[in-house]
Design a protein around this motif. Structure first.
Motif, PDB file in Angstrom:
ATOM      1  N   MET A   2      58.583  17.452  38.535  1.00  0.00           N
ATOM      2  CA  MET A   2      59.356  18.288  38.948  1.00  0.00           C
ATOM      3  C   MET A   2      58.485  19.066  39.881  1.00  0.00           C
ATOM      4  SD  MET A   2      61.711  21.454  37.283  1.00  0.00           S
ATOM      5  CE  MET A   2      60.379  22.089  36.402  1.00  0.00           C
ATOM      6  N   SER A   3      58.735  19.567  41.347  1.00  0.00           N
ATOM      7  CA  SER A   3      57.568  20.393  41.732  1.00  0.00           C
ATOM      8  C   SER A   3      57.742  21.951  41.262  1.00  0.00           C
ATOM      9  CB  SER A   3      57.973  20.395  43.309  1.00  0.00           C
ATOM     10  OG  SER A   3      57.346  21.217  44.216  1.00  0.00           O
ATOM     11  N   ALA A   4      56.390  22.618  41.340  1.00  0.00           N
ATOM     12  CA  ALA A   4      56.466  24.006  41.052  1.00  0.00           C
ATOM     13  C   ALA A   4      56.056  24.932  42.151  1.00  0.00           C
ATOM     14  CB  ALA A   4      55.697  23.975  39.646  1.00  0.00           C
ATOM     15  N   ASN A   5      54.929  24.329  42.723  1.00  0.00           N
ATOM     16  CA  ASN A   5      54.484  25.207  43.795  1.00  0.00           C
ATOM     17  C   ASN A   5      54.194  26.649  43.388  1.00  0.00           C
ATOM     18  OD1 ASN A   5      53.636  25.910  46.390  1.00  0.00           O
ATOM     19  ND2 ASN A   5      55.617  26.769  47.107  1.00  0.00           N
ATOM     20  N   ILE A   6      53.389  26.578  42.147  1.00  0.00           N
ATOM     21  CA  ILE A   6      53.050  28.013  41.598  1.00  0.00           C
ATOM     22  C   ILE A   6      51.555  28.290  41.844  1.00  0.00           C
ATOM     23  CG2 ILE A   6      52.427  29.229  39.443  1.00  0.00           C
ATOM     24  CD1 ILE A   6      55.271  28.847  40.215  1.00  0.00           C
ATOM     25  N   THR A   7      51.158  29.593  42.175  1.00  0.00           N
ATOM     26  CA  THR A   7      49.530  30.108  42.684  1.00  0.00           C
ATOM     27  C   THR A   7      49.432  30.900  41.621  1.00  0.00           C
ATOM     28  OG1 THR A   7      49.768  29.559  45.015  1.00  0.00           O
ATOM     29  CG2 THR A   7      48.308  30.883  44.320  1.00  0.00           C
ATOM     30  N   VAL A   8      48.238  30.785  40.822  1.00  0.00           N
ATOM     31  CA  VAL A   8      47.532  31.769  39.943  1.00  0.00           C
ATOM     32  C   VAL A   8      46.500  32.153  40.656  1.00  0.00           C
ATOM     33  CG1 VAL A   8      46.524  32.264  37.872  1.00  0.00           C
ATOM     34  CG2 VAL A   8      48.565  30.674  37.912  1.00  0.00           C
ATOM     35  N   HIS A   9      46.173  33.474  40.975  1.00  0.00           N
ATOM     36  CA  HIS A   9      44.945  34.053  41.501  1.00  0.00           C
ATOM     37  C   HIS A   9      44.073  34.709  40.396  1.00  0.00           C
ATOM     38  CE1 HIS A   9      47.071  33.953  45.445  1.00  0.00           C
ATOM     39  NE2 HIS A   9      48.000  34.238  44.906  1.00  0.00           N
ATOM     40  N   LEU A  10      42.771  34.192  40.426  1.00  0.00           N
ATOM     41  CA  LEU A  10      41.734  34.943  39.704  1.00  0.00           C
ATOM     42  C   LEU A  10      41.053  35.699  40.677  1.00  0.00           C
ATOM     43  CD1 LEU A  10      40.572  31.909  37.459  1.00  0.00           C
ATOM     44  CD2 LEU A  10      42.163  33.656  37.053  1.00  0.00           C
ATOM     45  N   MET A  11      40.932  37.140  40.262  1.00  0.00           N
ATOM     46  CA  MET A  11      40.323  37.958  41.126  1.00  0.00           C
ATOM     47  C   MET A  11      39.172  38.636  40.246  1.00  0.00           C
ATOM     48  SD  MET A  11      41.849  41.666  42.344  1.00  0.00           S
ATOM     49  CE  MET A  11      40.782  43.094  41.970  1.00  0.00           C
ATOM     50  N   ARG A  12      38.054  38.492  40.708  1.00  0.00           N
ATOM     51  CA  ARG A  12      36.848  39.262  40.072  1.00  0.00           C
ATOM     52  C   ARG A  12      37.171  40.755  39.991  1.00  0.00           C
ATOM     53  NH1 ARG A  12      30.531  38.937  41.458  1.00  0.00           N
ATOM     54  NH2 ARG A  12      29.683  40.147  39.592  1.00  0.00           N
ATOM     55  N   HIS A  13      36.704  41.632  39.089  1.00  0.00           N
ATOM     56  CA  HIS A  13      36.361  43.199  39.256  1.00  0.00           C
ATOM     57  C   HIS A  13      35.594  43.424  40.321  1.00  0.00           C
ATOM     58  CE1 HIS A  13      32.628  43.170  37.499  1.00  0.00           C
ATOM     59  NE2 HIS A  13      32.992  42.253  36.636  1.00  0.00           N
ATOM     60  N   GLY A  14      35.630  44.769  40.581  1.00  0.00           N
ATOM     61  CA  GLY A  14      34.877  45.456  41.775  1.00  0.00           C
ATOM     62  C   GLY A  14      33.643  45.645  40.974  1.00  0.00           C
ATOM     63  N   GLU A  15      32.493  46.405  41.823  1.00  0.00           N
ATOM     64  CA  GLU A  15      31.238  46.682  41.372  1.00  0.00           C
ATOM     65  C   GLU A  15      31.236  47.895  40.251  1.00  0.00           C
ATOM     66  OE1 GLU A  15      27.204  48.557  43.805  1.00  0.00           O
ATOM     67  OE2 GLU A  15      29.103  49.557  43.957  1.00  0.00           O
ATOM     68  N   VAL A  16      30.290  47.490  39.319  1.00  0.00           N
ATOM     69  CA  VAL A  16      30.562  48.555  38.309  1.00  0.00           C
ATOM     70  C   VAL A  16      29.295  49.531  38.313  1.00  0.00           C
ATOM     71  CG1 VAL A  16      29.781  48.718  35.705  1.00  0.00           C
ATOM     72  CG2 VAL A  16      31.269  46.941  36.518  1.00  0.00           C
ATOM     73  N   HIS A  17      29.604  51.032  38.018  1.00  0.00           N
ATOM     74  CA  HIS A  17      28.372  51.682  37.799  1.00  0.00           C
ATOM     75  C   HIS A  17      27.140  51.345  36.700  1.00  0.00           C
ATOM     76  CE1 HIS A  17      26.381  55.459  38.301  1.00  0.00           C
ATOM     77  NE2 HIS A  17      26.536  55.736  37.030  1.00  0.00           N
ATOM     78  N   ASN A  18      26.134  51.132  36.983  1.00  0.00           N
ATOM     79  CA  ASN A  18      25.220  50.556  36.358  1.00  0.00           C
ATOM     80  C   ASN A  18      23.887  50.895  36.765  1.00  0.00           C
ATOM     81  OD1 ASN A  18      23.930  49.123  34.119  1.00  0.00           O
ATOM     82  ND2 ASN A  18      24.298  47.181  35.098  1.00  0.00           N
ATOM     83  N   PRO A  19      23.364  52.175  36.894  1.00  0.00           N
ATOM     84  CA  PRO A  19      22.011  52.422  37.472  1.00  0.00           C
ATOM     85  C   PRO A  19      20.862  51.721  36.607  1.00  0.00           C
ATOM     86  CG  PRO A  19      22.992  54.281  36.518  1.00  0.00           C
ATOM     87  CD  PRO A  19      24.087  53.225  36.493  1.00  0.00           C
ATOM     88  N   GLN A  20      21.046  51.417  35.249  1.00  0.00           N
ATOM     89  CA  GLN A  20      19.988  51.231  34.614  1.00  0.00           C
ATOM     90  C   GLN A  20      19.856  49.442  34.430  1.00  0.00           C
ATOM     91  OE1 GLN A  20      21.046  53.195  30.912  1.00  0.00           O
ATOM     92  NE2 GLN A  20      19.298  54.496  30.835  1.00  0.00           N
ATOM     93  N   ARG A  21      20.858  49.086  35.398  1.00  0.00           N
ATOM     94  CA  ARG A  21      20.863  47.530  35.261  1.00  0.00           C
ATOM     95  C   ARG A  21      20.654  46.835  34.176  1.00  0.00           C
ATOM     96  NH1 ARG A  21      17.022  46.215  40.705  1.00  0.00           N
ATOM     97  NH2 ARG A  21      17.782  47.737  41.792  1.00  0.00           N
ATOM     98  N   ILE A  22      21.441  47.306  33.163  1.00  0.00           N
ATOM     99  CA  ILE A  22      21.861  46.569  31.900  1.00  0.00           C
ATOM    100  C   ILE A  22      22.697  45.301  31.969  1.00  0.00           C
ATOM    101  CG2 ILE A  22      22.793  47.067  29.498  1.00  0.00           C
ATOM    102  CD1 ILE A  22      20.406  48.576  30.224  1.00  0.00           C
ATOM    103  N   VAL A  23      22.761  44.352  31.203  1.00  0.00           N
ATOM    104  CA  VAL A  23      23.499  43.116  31.242  1.00  0.00           C
ATOM    105  C   VAL A  23      24.747  43.865  30.260  1.00  0.00           C
ATOM    106  CG1 VAL A  23      23.829  40.821  30.292  1.00  0.00           C
ATOM    107  CG2 VAL A  23      21.553  41.496  31.459  1.00  0.00           C
ATOM    108  N   TYR A  24      25.750  44.162  30.822  1.00  0.00           N
ATOM    109  CA  TYR A  24      26.738  44.768  30.119  1.00  0.00           C
ATOM    110  C   TYR A  24      27.697  43.887  29.250  1.00  0.00           C
ATOM    111  CZ  TYR A  24      28.557  44.734  34.879  1.00  0.00           C
ATOM    112  OH  TYR A  24      28.787  44.686  36.349  1.00  0.00           O
TER     113      TYR A  24
END
Length: 225
Positions: A1-23
Motif C-alpha cells: 500500500m502506498s503511503a507517500n509519507i515524509t519525515v523531516h529531521l531538523m537540526r536545532h539552531g546555534e547555541v550560546h556557548n562562548p566557552q566552547r564547551i562540548v555540551y
C-alpha cells in the motif's frame, strides 16, 4: 500500500556557548540570538510549504533545551504541539562538559583510551545504537503521520547533528564511521526522509535544505551539538 509519507529531521539552531564547551546532553544550553533567527527561518520554510499544500500533522523533538526552543516557532506557525521523544536526543559523549582542543587531546593521557577506536566510537555512544534508536523513532513517526493524516502527510522531528547524519547514512546504505567535518547537516537544516511504503521493505529517498544558510557566516560548530 502506498503511503507517500515524509519525515523531516531538523537540526536545532546555534547555541550560546562562548566557552566552547562540548555540551552534549547537558541541560540549560539555550539558543543564541542568531540561533533563534535560524530556527525561525526553518519554521517559516515549513509554513511556506504548508501554505502551498503540504500537510504537517505531527511534531516531535529531543527533550533538550536547544531542541525545545528550536521547535517553538514551528508550534507557533503550524499549530503543532511538540512531543518529546528521548530516542532522538544527542549522542552520549565522554567529553561532555569539557573544552577540548588538539593540545588537550594530545597532552592529557586520561583522554587517550577514549580515542583508540574511532569506528565504534570509543568516546561515546556507539554509532549502531544511535542508528537503531533514531531509525525506530523516524519509522514510528512516519506511521503516526499516516494515522493522523493519511497518504501524503508529513511530520517533523527536531534533533541533533550526529544522530541525524547517522540516520541519513543508514538510509543511504553507507558506513557509519566518518570525518565530522564532512557532515551535510548544518544548523537549522532540514534532512527529509520520503517513504513510499511503511513496512520497511524500501529505503526512503532523501532531500536536504538549509533555510538558515544566510546566517552561517562566522558560526562555530563543535562535536556534541
Amino acid at each position: 500500500m502506498s503511503a507517500n509519507i515524509t519525515v523531516h529531521l531538523m537540526r536545532h539552531g546555534e547555541v550560546h556557548n562562548p566557552q566552547r564547551i562540548v555540551y552534549g546532553r547537558l541541560p540549560n544550553y539555550h539558543l543564541s540570538e542568531k540561533g533563534q533567527q535560524m530556527v525561525r527561518l526553518s519554521a517559516e520554510e515549513f509554513k511556506r510549504r504548508a501554505d502551498a499544500g503540504s500537510r504537517f500533522v505531527y511534531l516531535a523533538c529531543s527533550p533538550l533545551t536547544r531542541t525545545q526552543e528550536s521547535a517553538a516557532p514551528i508550534t507557533e506557525l503550524l499549530g503543532l504541539e511538540a512531543h518529546h521523544d528521548e530516542r532522538v536526543i544527542e549522542a552520549d559523549n565522554y567529553f561532555e562538559g569539557m573544552h577540548v582542543d588538539a593540545k588537550e587531546l594530545a597532552t592529557n593521557p586520561r583522554h587517550w583510551k577514549h580515542l583508540l577506536n574511532p569506528l565504534r566510537p570509543s568516546w561515546g555512544e556507539p554509532y549502531q545504537e544511535q542508528v537503531e534508536r533514531m531509525v525506530g523513532a523516524v519509522r514510528d513517526t512516519a506511521r503516526k503521520a499516516y494515522e493522523l493524516g493519511g497518504e501524503g502527510a508529513e511530520a517533523i522531528i527536531v534533533s541533533h547533528q550526529l544522530p541525524i547524519w547517522l540516520t541519513r547514512l543508514s538510509a543511504e546504505g553507507k558506513a557509519y564511521p566518518h570525518d565530522p567535518r564532512t557532515r551535510e547537516c548544518n544548523l537549522a537544516s532540514i534532512t527529509s526522509f520520503h517513504f513510499d511504503e511503511l513496512d520497511g521493505s524500501q529505503r526512503p529517498t532523501l532531500s536536504y535544505t538549509e533555510p538558515a544558510a544566510p546566517l552561517y557566516s562566522g558560526v562555530i560548530q563543535l562535536p556534541g551539538s
